[in-house]
Design a protein around this motif. Structure first.
Motif, short mmCIF file in Angstrom:
data_model
loop_
_atom_site.label_atom_id
_atom_site.label_comp_id
_atom_site.label_asym_id
_atom_site.label_seq_id
_atom_site.Cartn_x
_atom_site.Cartn_y
_atom_site.Cartn_z
N HIS A 21 -62.58 71.76 -6.53
CA HIS A 21 -63.29 71.52 -5.26
C HIS A 21 -62.49 70.72 -4.24
O HIS A 21 -62.99 69.77 -3.65
CB HIS A 21 -64.65 70.84 -5.52
CG HIS A 21 -65.49 71.57 -6.53
ND1 HIS A 21 -66.40 70.97 -7.35
CD2 HIS A 21 -65.55 72.89 -6.85
CE1 HIS A 21 -66.97 71.85 -8.14
NE2 HIS A 21 -66.47 73.03 -7.85
N GLN A 22 -61.24 71.11 -4.05
CA GLN A 22 -60.39 70.39 -3.10
C GLN A 22 -60.41 71.09 -1.74
O GLN A 22 -60.37 72.32 -1.66
CB GLN A 22 -58.95 70.36 -3.62
CG GLN A 22 -58.82 69.74 -5.01
CD GLN A 22 -59.16 68.27 -5.02
OE1 GLN A 22 -58.55 67.48 -4.30
NE2 GLN A 22 -60.16 67.88 -5.79
N THR A 23 -60.40 70.30 -0.69
CA THR A 23 -60.23 70.88 0.65
C THR A 23 -58.73 71.09 0.88
O THR A 23 -57.89 70.50 0.19
CB THR A 23 -60.76 69.93 1.74
OG1 THR A 23 -59.98 68.73 1.70
CG2 THR A 23 -62.22 69.59 1.53
N ALA A 24 -58.40 71.90 1.90
CA ALA A 24 -56.99 72.13 2.22
C ALA A 24 -56.32 70.80 2.57
O ALA A 24 -55.17 70.55 2.18
CB ALA A 24 -56.89 73.11 3.38
N GLU A 25 -57.03 69.94 3.28
CA GLU A 25 -56.47 68.64 3.68
C GLU A 25 -56.15 67.80 2.44
O GLU A 25 -55.09 67.18 2.37
CB GLU A 25 -57.46 67.87 4.57
CG GLU A 25 -57.64 68.43 5.97
CD GLU A 25 -58.56 69.65 6.03
OE1 GLU A 25 -59.16 70.04 4.99
OE2 GLU A 25 -58.68 70.23 7.12
#
Lengths: 131, 546
Positions: A42-46
């Motif tokens: 569940h990681q964002t691109a940022e």
């Protein structure tokens, strides 16, 4: 292995929880002598770009099985460039139709490894491209 | 002659194929032959008995497929509710007998389509559902009183169940008449599938609220589908799938009892969901062992009196992880073998995967072949005419015993760790599964495990010749526009009021189902309802293990 140990970030972007591939590749690369960091889910691109820069990695591998690949790969590439880290190589795998894989490669993704890829192929690809 | 002397005098010393490991797919050692000597103390009445009777090894119904075939239920969903509604009608027109909803990732994670984290995911791997409005469209023209629907939804299961009940209400079908299943198996989310929202304890409370509510108001609803499928897909062996699934099942039983429910009040509505992988006999044995173990534990350990509490009813899906991207047409054959094992194992319903699912969601053509595969097995092969036709095979009975013993060994270890929740917190399941997945991959890489078209019989000039489904990129925009309209048109004062009531209920010990149904009727969105519960319950983060 001679010389530098390459550092690889394996990342799971987005809401997708299918992490078998990411974990198997992470372990396989670690066994083959790479230094591997796995982001978890569940990681964002940022967050992924931040981790890549903090950990000073040579390449980022994204695993996406939820169909969100045409959003996440370009986004990670873009933010890496914006943060002056465009030299970090991006590769990946998952459930990705061939046409999309071609398009992603045109955008700057180094390679897409589909289901059934031997880890040995990923290892030799990374050695060739990073050396 | 006995087995030992046959092995010594006739078998050993002869040349055997050298490139094969003679083990089951899960790594269990195999003899070349099984005889009555491999079943010491075999007691037919005790171990097998008769179909429809304890311990149900041979099947849960007295007539099995002579009385009613398994339900052919293809898991389907993509794009908007309109897109998926068309797919459902396509499948029903072709003889499918039940529905199974695949939601997109935002819906699975309790987020609306206009949530920033939903970007790029809307309608991609399932259908986008934000509110009751989308659910009404999803089932338009499909009378819910005539069909059962399974919904693969876990963290926000209570919300999607509420939407479904409200669609029934709008169609004039009472809660009591509605039949179906919500997956609602949060334990396997922490273990394998990883689409959790809330921490374990409030998640278990939501589950017991659903069990209590449905036992009173929606008696035909299967309140949990205790799932081994995802555990297997994540890389477990067959024995691990069996053991971990049963452990989860018993944990729900214990939670229900701890919440003050009578075991026979809710246990008959627990159902199961298994994977069916490529090792044909191992899978058949797994299903038979599962029924026998469940019956025994439910009767003897948990004191259930109602035979329906002893009966393990299950859905099966063929193994997605056994399919190959290479020469995808071969996947039709793999799926047919797996489907046959599921039928010989006595499944109550079945999903057959489509050949193209290693590339994308399935096309109509591919899903039709998958459905036809079931119909060929059901109507042409004759295997559905005789109950448990492999019963009595020395090998299958031996393997059934071994599955049972292996599972019980794991059950003991889980108990020693302090139960399922404690074992999750210690990363026990996650580590076991990751190890098994890696072992399997190594076997393939080293060529000890053959996968046709992948590490043997590769086609050097291979070209992908099947059509691949594309999802219209405009889906996300359309869905966000619809959601914006909903937010503008509904009574937002009513929405606020219902969400406030829900939060109050969550802080106390009210059953949350009626409150969530009120939210649904007011057209609160899924993200709003889940958001309200997150304010009270918080969210879960897992320890990272690989």
């Amino acid at each position: 292995m001679e010389g530098k140990r390459f550092r690889i970030l394996i990342a799971k972007p987005g809401l997708d929880g299918h992490d078998r591939g990411a974990k198997v590749v992470a372990r396989g690369l670690a066994e083959a002598g790479f230094e591997v960091i796995y982001t978890g889910l569940h990681q964002t691109a940022e967050q992924i770009v931040e981790a890549a820069i903090q950990e000073d990695v040579d390449a980022v591998g994204l695993s996406i099985l939820s169909g969100a690949h045409m959003t996440y790969f370009p986004k990670v590439l873009q933010i890496l460039r914006e943060r002056g880290a465009g030299d970090i190589m991006v590769f990946g795998g998952g459930i990705i139709p061939r046409e999309d894989a071609e398009e992603l490669k045109r955008m700057g993704v180094a390679e897409i490894f589909g289901p059934g890829t031997p880890i040995a192929d990923i290892v030799s690809f990374l050695h060739k491209r990073l050396s | 002659m006995d087995k030992e002397s046959w092995l010594r005098d006739c078998y050993s010393g002869r040349p055997l194929r050298e490139d094969v490991i003679f083990t089951t797919l899960s790594g269990g050692e195999q003899d070349p032959l099984y005889t009555p000597e491999d079943l010491p103390g075999f007691d037919y009445q005790h171990e097998l008995g008769y179909p429809g009777l304890y311990p149900f090894t041979r099947g849960i119904h007295p007539t099995m497929y002579r009385g009613k075939l398994w339900t052919m239920r293809q898991f389907a969903g993509y794009g908007t509710a309109e897109d998926t509604n068309r797919r459902y009608k396509f499948l029903l027109e072709r003889g499918q007998t039940g529905l199974s909803v695949a939601f997109d990732m935002p819906t699975i994670m309790g987020r609306d389509s206009d949530d920033p984290l939903s970007e790029g995911e809307v309608g991609r791997c399932g259908v986008a559902i934000d509110s009751l409005r989308d659910m009404e469209i999803l089932f338009e023209g499909i009378p819910l009183k005539d069909i059962t629907t399974s919904m693969t939804i876990n963290g926000p299961a209570a919300v999607l169940l509420a939407f479904y009940l409200c669609v029934g209400e709008k169609q004039g079908v009472s809660f009591r008449e509605l039949g179906g299943t919500i997956q609602n198996d949060i334990l396997k989310e922490y273990i394998a599938q990883k689409s959790w929202i809330f921490p374990p304890r409030p998640s278990m409370r939501l589950i017991t609220d659903i069990m209590a509510f449905c036992s009173r108001e929606v008696p035909r609803w299967n309140t949990i589908s205790i799932s081994g499928y995802h555990i297997r897909e994540a890389g477990s062996t067959a024995v691990q799938e069996l053991a971990f699934t049963l452990a989860d099942g018993f944990a729900y039983v214990e939670a229900g009892i701890a919440a003050g429910l009578d075991v026979d009040e809710f246990a008959p509505r627990l159902s199961f969901f298994f994977n069916c992988h490529m090792d044909f006999f191992e899978e058949v044995a797994k299903f038979r062992a599962a029924r026998r173990l469940w019956a025994r534990y439910m009767r003897e350990k948990y004191g259930a009196k109602d035979p329906r509490s002893w009966m393990m009813r299950f859905h099966t899906q063929t193994a997605g992880c056994s399919l190959t991207a290479q020469q995808p047409e071969n996947n039709i054959v793999r799926t047919a073998l797996e489907a046959l094992a599921a039928v010989l194992g006595g499944t109550q319903s079945l999903h057959t995967n489509s050949m193209d699912e290693t590339w994308a969601l399935p096309t109509e053509k591919a899903v039709q072949i998958a459905l036809r595969t079931q119909q060929v097995i059901a109507y042409e092969s004759g295997v559905a005419h005789v109950i448990d036709p492999l019963g009595g095979s020395y090998y299958v009975e031996h393997l059934t015993r071994r599955m049972e013993e292996g599972a019980e060994e794991y059950l003991r270890r889980i108990e020693e760790l302090g139960g399922v929740l404690a074992a999750i917190e210690q990363g026990f399941f996650q580590r076991e599964i990751a190890d098994a997945a890696y072992r399997y991959q190594k076997e393939i890489e080293e060529g000890r495990r053959v996968v046709v078209g992948v590490n043997r019989f590769r086609d050097p000039d291979e070209r992908l010749e099947i059509e691949i489904m594309r999802i219209d990129p405009a889906v996300e925009k359309r869905q966000r526009e619809r959601l914006a309209r909903l937010r503008a048109e509904r009574s937002n004062a009513e929405v606020e009021r219902r969400l406030k009531e829900l939060k109050e209920g969550a802080r106390g010990d009210a059953n949350l189902m009626p409150l969530i149904i009120n939210c649904s009727r007011a057209y609160c969105t899924e993200g709003e309802i889940v958001g309200a519960l997150k304010e009270v319950f918080g969210t879960y983060r897992e320890p990272v293990i690989f």
